[in-house]
Scaffold this motif. Structure first.
Motif, PDB file in Angstrom:
ATOM      1  N   GLU A  95      45.597  39.054  38.169  1.00 22.04           N
ATOM      2  CA  GLU A  95      47.006  39.399  37.957  1.00 22.04           C
ATOM      3  C   GLU A  95      47.708  38.377  37.062  1.00 22.04           C
ATOM      4  N   CYS A 120      42.187  53.461  43.444  1.00 22.50           N
ATOM      5  CA  CYS A 120      42.612  52.760  42.221  1.00 22.50           C
ATOM      6  C   CYS A 120      42.025  51.362  42.125  1.00 22.50           C
ATOM      7  N   ASN A 149      44.462  48.435  42.162  1.00 18.79           N
ATOM      8  CA  ASN A 149      45.534  48.387  41.155  1.00 18.79           C
ATOM      9  C   ASN A 149      46.818  48.952  41.754  1.00 18.79           C
ATOM     10  N   ARG A 207      39.478  42.625  43.207  1.00 20.11           N
ATOM     11  CA  ARG A 207      38.934  43.638  42.307  1.00 20.11           C
ATOM     12  C   ARG A 207      37.446  43.363  42.044  1.00 20.11           C
ATOM     13  N   LYS A 228      42.000  43.075  32.146  1.00 20.12           N
ATOM     14  CA  LYS A 228      42.808  42.317  33.109  1.00 20.12           C
ATOM     15  C   LYS A 228      42.310  40.880  33.253  1.00 20.12           C
TER      16      LYS A 228
END
Length: 457
Positions: A247, A429, A432, A286, A296
């Motif tokens: 992030e 997702c 996300n 993730r 990302k």
């Protein structure tokens, strides 16, 4: 592991005394620099990292007091020791009022200087730690609980890699306890006596995160009314934990990569390089390679962080640990589980992992009061028949989330449905939050609020 070598600046207009100070400092194990006057000292402090200043009081052009005042305007925490003569106690006291760490009287023994330096550095370190702990909102670390095979394997891996300096990448679902793993790694390492500093990259706005990590000088930008020590500098000698690294803004990742490669950091608005001895531990919920493909996470940063990877098992893969964890969480509230409630906990798949378990048990203990926790004190999607749970299809949500007998609470049933939908959206997702919010047809802010509400962050 030895602590990072401190750099001390000796300021004196007498060449002989300046040379004597330099030699004394080197003999004491410090890196010594010197300046012949206050102006020269100011320039050195602005150009490179100085950990402490030892200055004579009387110097032409700029006195020791004037140097102290000038330094305090820019570097309010920089330790400063004043060297004075026997008849100048009043001036020495004035220096202390202006922020000097200590003063020593000339002539002095090397041992006196060493004691003053050690004391000043120790006090400065304590002040930094206190400042950090006041700002920190991280939960109290409780250690790693669990005797299951996956946890035994994880603990063994931690013991193997803890003594090394190599960066570590911790991968695991939301709520599995990645920060606890990082803290356990720190506690098992030679760095355990130094600070463990945690930064949640997802919780800090992008325009503030750079300053949080690297610090800033006074006046570096609008609102920078005083110097700020960054988390890298604060963790020097210890461990820096970067949670939710995917992030972090991509442009900031390039600066992080440079810091990791060069082991130096520069504060915003400054040009002094601060040498670092920090072990960096990063984490994500993730799939790291998927995050790289999605842009990302920088690929070069991923490989720099992923020297050693630790996989934290989800709670559904360590079912025998549920009872141990439940006992630990309830012990804080003097709560007890009935056998039927215990069975419900063991049959649930725990998509929110350990954090969800803790949150649910806290809620159940409040509802049960002084009584033993029964299935009706648990959320409806946990207190239900075996085999359903979050793996059920969305088509069955209306029936599988029905409250158990004697619990006709519409709000609790609604919460159960909301929790399950949120977890399904996050799973679809791959964590996300932006995409999940769109699927749920709510704003991203509303999603974050609900994650907090249900203890799923």
């Amino acid at each position: 592991m030895s602590s990072p070598q401190h750099t001390i600046l000796a300021v004196d207009d007498e060449p002989h005394m300046r040379r004597l100070l330099e030699i004394s400092l080197r003999q004491a194990g410090y890196k010594a620099l010197s300046a012949g006057n206050g102006r020269e000292a100011l320039e050195l402090v602005q150009q490179q990292q100085i950990d402490l200043v030892v200055s004579d009081l009387h110097m032409p052009g700029m006195s020791g007091l004037q140097l102290l005042e000038a330094l305090r305007k820019q570097f309010e925490r920089l330790p400063f020791i004043m060297v004075t003569a026997q008849g100048e106690i009043k001036t020495a006291v004035e220096a202390m009022k202006l922020g000097a760490s200590d003063y020593i009287l000339r002539p002095f023994e090397l041992e006196t200087l060493e004691i003053a330096i050690q004391k000043a550095l120790a006090i400065n370190r304590i002040q930094l730690e206190n400042s950090f702990f006041k700002e920190s909102r991280q939960p109290t670390v409780t250690g790693l609980i669990g005797d299951s095979a996956p946890m035994q394997s994880l603990k063994q891996m931690i013991q193997q890699v803890a003594p090394e300096r190599a960066t570590v990448f911790i991968v695991g679902e939301t709520g599995t306890g990645k920060e606890l793993v990082a803290k356990a790694l720190h506690d098992a390492s030679p760095r355990k006596t130094e600070l463990f500093v945690a930064v949640n990259c997802a919780a800090i706005p992008a325009d503030i995160l750079e300053s949080e990590l690297f610090g800033h000088e006074k006046g570096a930008f609008t609102g920078a009314v005083k110097e700020r020590v960054g988390k890298f500098e604060l963790a020097n000698g210890g461990t820096l934990f970067l949670d939710e690294i995917t992030e972090m803004p991509i442009q900031l990742q390039s600066k992080l990569l440079r810091v990791l490669q060069e082991n130096v950091v520069e504060k915003l608005g400054g040009n002094r390089q601060i040498a670092l001895d920090v072990r960096v531990v990063a984490a994500t919920n993730r799939d790291p390679m998927q995050a790289v493909k999605e842009g990302k996470l920088r690929e070069d940063l991923y490989y720099r962080l992923n020297v050693i990877q630790l996989q934290v098992p989800p709670l559904r893969e360590r079912g025998e640990d549920v009872g141990l964890l439940a006992a630990y969480f309830l012990a804080k509230r003097h709560g007890q589980l009935s056998e039927s409630a215990r069975l419900c906990l063991h049959q649930y798949r725990w998509p929110g992992n350990v954090r969800e378990l803790e949150n649910i048990l806290e809620r159940a203990a409040i509802l049960a009061g002084s009584q033993t926790i029964q299935p009706q004190h648990l959320p409806a999607d946990i207190a239900q028949s075996p085999g359903l749970g979050p793996a059920s299809s969305t088509a069955n949500l209306d029936t599988s989330a029905t409250p158990v007998e004697n619990d006709l609470s519409i709000p609790r049933a609604t919460e159960a449905i909301e929790r399950r939908l949120i977890l399904k959206a996050l799973e679809a997702c791959q964590g996300n939050k932006t995409k999940a919010a769109k699927q749920l047809e709510i704003s991203e802010r509303s999603l974050w609020n609900k994650l907090n509400q249900y203890g799923l962050r």
